[in-house]
Design an enzyme around this catalytic site. Structure first.
Site, PDB file in Angstrom:
ATOM      1  N   CYS A   1     -10.846  -7.256  16.189  1.00 16.23           N
ATOM      2  CA  CYS A   1     -10.512  -6.627  14.775  1.00 16.23           C
ATOM      3  C   CYS A   1     -10.381  -5.509  14.641  1.00 16.23           C
ATOM      4  O   CYS A   1     -11.517  -5.226  14.335  1.00 16.23           O
ATOM      5  CB  CYS A   1     -11.048  -7.788  13.698  1.00 16.23           C
ATOM      6  SG  CYS A   1     -10.734  -9.921  14.297  1.00 16.23           S
TER       7      CYS A   1
ATOM      8  N   CYS B   1     -11.389 -18.396  -0.663  1.00 19.42           N
ATOM      9  CA  CYS B   1     -11.436 -17.801  -1.172  1.00 19.42           C
ATOM     10  C   CYS B   1     -10.872 -16.152   0.172  1.00 19.42           C
ATOM     11  O   CYS B   1     -11.100 -16.648   1.391  1.00 19.42           O
ATOM     12  CB  CYS B   1     -12.603 -16.924  -0.687  1.00 19.42           C
ATOM     13  SG  CYS B   1     -13.543 -15.899  -0.698  1.00 19.42           S
TER      14      CYS B   1
ATOM     15  N   ARG C   1     -12.081 -10.763  -6.366  1.00 20.20           N
ATOM     16  CA  ARG C   1     -13.226  -9.994  -6.400  1.00 20.20           C
ATOM     17  C   ARG C   1     -13.618  -7.969  -5.809  1.00 20.20           C
ATOM     18  O   ARG C   1     -12.353  -7.817  -4.696  1.00 20.20           O
ATOM     19  CB  ARG C   1     -14.217 -10.086  -4.569  1.00 20.20           C
ATOM     20  CG  ARG C   1     -15.221  -9.634  -4.732  1.00 20.20           C
ATOM     21  CD  ARG C   1     -16.259 -10.985  -3.980  1.00 20.20           C
ATOM     22  NE  ARG C   1     -16.533 -12.451  -4.629  1.00 20.20           N
ATOM     23  CZ  ARG C   1     -16.141 -13.360  -3.796  1.00 20.20           C
ATOM     24  NH1 ARG C   1     -15.985 -13.034  -2.869  1.00 20.20           N
ATOM     25  NH2 ARG C   1     -16.060 -14.443  -4.453  1.00 20.20           N
TER      26      ARG C   1
ATOM     27  N   CYS D   1     -13.634  -4.405  12.783  1.00 22.01           N
ATOM     28  CA  CYS D   1     -15.422  -5.042  12.392  1.00 22.01           C
ATOM     29  C   CYS D   1     -16.488  -4.279  13.586  1.00 22.01           C
ATOM     30  O   CYS D   1     -15.852  -4.598  14.651  1.00 22.01           O
ATOM     31  CB  CYS D   1     -14.844  -6.553  13.233  1.00 22.01           C
ATOM     32  SG  CYS D   1     -15.597  -7.652  12.299  1.00 22.01           S
TER      33      CYS D   1
ATOM     34  N   CYS E   1     -20.212 -21.085  -0.325  1.00 16.46           N
ATOM     35  CA  CYS E   1     -19.268 -20.854   0.054  1.00 16.46           C
ATOM     36  C   CYS E   1     -19.326 -20.252   2.164  1.00 16.46           C
ATOM     37  O   CYS E   1     -20.861 -19.731   2.430  1.00 16.46           O
ATOM     38  CB  CYS E   1     -18.520 -18.881  -0.141  1.00 16.46           C
ATOM     39  SG  CYS E   1     -16.961 -18.287   0.480  1.00 16.46           S
TER      40      CYS E   1
ATOM     41  N   CYS F   1     -22.639 -17.213   0.288  1.00 16.53           N
ATOM     42  CA  CYS F   1     -21.881 -16.681   1.436  1.00 16.53           C
ATOM     43  C   CYS F   1     -22.456 -16.068   2.896  1.00 16.53           C
ATOM     44  O   CYS F   1     -23.004 -15.869   2.759  1.00 16.53           O
ATOM     45  CB  CYS F   1     -20.695 -15.716   0.607  1.00 16.53           C
ATOM     46  SG  CYS F   1     -18.971 -16.301   2.033  1.00 16.53           S
TER      47      CYS F   1
ATOM     48  N   CYS G   1     -18.657 -11.225  19.226  1.00 16.55           N
ATOM     49  CA  CYS G   1     -17.401 -11.933  18.789  1.00 16.55           C
ATOM     50  C   CYS G   1     -16.122 -11.324  19.247  1.00 16.55           C
ATOM     51  O   CYS G   1     -16.041 -10.154  19.894  1.00 16.55           O
ATOM     52  CB  CYS G   1     -17.410 -11.420  16.976  1.00 16.55           C
ATOM     53  SG  CYS G   1     -15.749 -12.371  16.557  1.00 16.55           S
TER      54      CYS G   1
END
Ligand code: SAM
Ligand code: DTB
Ligand code: SF4
Length: 335
Positions: free
Chosen positions: A59, A190, A262, A62, A130, A99, A55
């Site tokens: 972040c 979400c 969640r 991550c 999702c 998801c 990616c």
């Protein structure tokens, strides 16, 4: 009594909830939970990383950011067949929502068309769908809606004032803009965040305040505890006090009384007693299955045994939203 859905929280009001004596906070959150949900029922979602690693974003939490050396094995977008096989296995294990997550800043249209096919196929299997694919344009959100997507996951992750320390390749407004596009086409949101990134209680309040003051409360609010992955900048962050984590769940339940809260990433590192406290605090959803996206999650057998020991049952379909009144900055309207 209809729930009052407030969207006008001040930071001080959220802090006052987080500061409550623990027994008082738990009692209040448990009462609100029982008012709107059967406290035995927990919604179960299974995650699949349909495109892993590589990616371009930075972040700091991550493992999938290309710039950090985390030893992660990247893979390209899975085939439709691979995804439907995993969805069938998740369904057979008892998940009701599937998801699909991709390590993209934003999807390319040709990839989005493939994801749309996956969404249609999973929906046809009778599961809620999702997806979490990064930033979306309005047109892209509409493609997913037309494909039968139920929820779009896009987290705010932390307080607005801390965001720039955690992520430098996009800003908070980008997140809010995608959420607005998602709502505009009628997809359910979400949206939650990560705690344990070294933030203060005031900054946890800032995350909760921003989530609850969105134009609509997210349908699902994932509260992730940072999974510390070696090679990421946040590896080695001081561990968050477990009771602070439970407080965050309880205040999310109080502020967003009709949302599914969640208990998300981080369960593999939590004791069963801590997870039970989270359910008492109003968490009523989990990620279920051995893997999150790239990191571990408790075994299916362990979760089934925990449910049995606690007398919890998987929620068959999402509970219908109870009657509600909505308060937007002082204006009350029936919803
Ligand atoms: N790339 C897309 C995005 O960032 O929106 C979708 C996938 S991204 C992995 C989805 C979410 O996973 C992030 O917003 C973050 O909340 C969560 N996440 C990622 N790494 C995590 C970690 N180490 N611990 C806890 N949550 C994490
Ligand atoms: C969310 O809030 N948490 C999930 C899901 N939405 C996509 C992701 C957690 C990822 C944890 C780190 C990993 O497994 O890569
Ligand atoms: Fe990329 Fe999403 Fe990970 Fe950020 S959280 S690096 S956008 S996969």
């Amino acid at each position: 009594m209809p729930a009052v859905l407030r969207h006008d929280w001040s930071r001080d009001q959220v802090m006052a909830l987080l500061d409550l004596p623990f027994p008082e906070l738990m009692q209040r959150a448990g009462a609100v939970h029982r008012e709107h949900f059967d406290p035995r029922e927990v919604q179960v979602s299974t995650l699949l990383s349909i495109k892993t690693g590589g990616c371009p974003e930075d972040c700091a939490y991550c493992p999938q950011a290309a710039r950090y050396d985390t030893g992660l094995k990247a893979h390209k977008l899975l085939s439709l067949e691979e995804v439907t096989q995993k969805a069938a296995a998740a369904k057979a294990a008892g998940a009701t929502r599937f998801c699909m997550g991709a390590a993209w800043r934003s999807p390319k249209d040709k990839d989005l068309a493939k994801v749309a096919e996956m969404v249609g196929a999973v929906r046809a299997m009778g599961m809620e769908t999702c997806a979490t694919l990064g930033m979306l344009s309005g047109e892209q959100a509409a493609v997913l809606k037309d494909a039968g997507l139920d929820y779009y996951n896009h987290n705010l992750d932390t307080a607005p004032e801390l965001y720039g320390d955690i992520i430098h390749t996009r800003d908070y407004q980008d997140r809010l803009d995608t959420l607005a596009q998602v709502r505009r086409v009628g997809l359910k949101t979400c949206c939650g965040g990560i705690v344990g990134m070294g933030e203060t209680r005031e900054q946890r309040a800032g995350l909760l305040q921003t989530l609850a003051n969105l134009p609509e409360h997210p349908g699902s609010v994932p509260i992730n505890r940072l999974v510390q992955v070696e090679g990421t900048p946040l590896h080695g962050t001081a561990l968050l006090d477990a009771f602070e984590f439970v407080r965050t769940i309880a205040v999310a339940r109080l502020m967003m009384p009709l949302s599914m809260v969640r208990l998300s990433a981080g369960r593999a590192e939590m004791s069963e007693e801590l997870q039970a406290l989270c359910f008492l605090a109003g968490a009523n959803s989990i990620f279920y299955g051995e893997k999150l996206l790239t990191t571990g999650n408790p075994d299916v057998e362990a979760d089934q045994a925990l449910f049995t020991r606690l007398g919890l049952v998987p929620m068959a379909v999402e509970a219908p939203a109870a009657a509600a009144r909505t308060v937007h900055a002082g204006v009350t309207c029936a919803a």
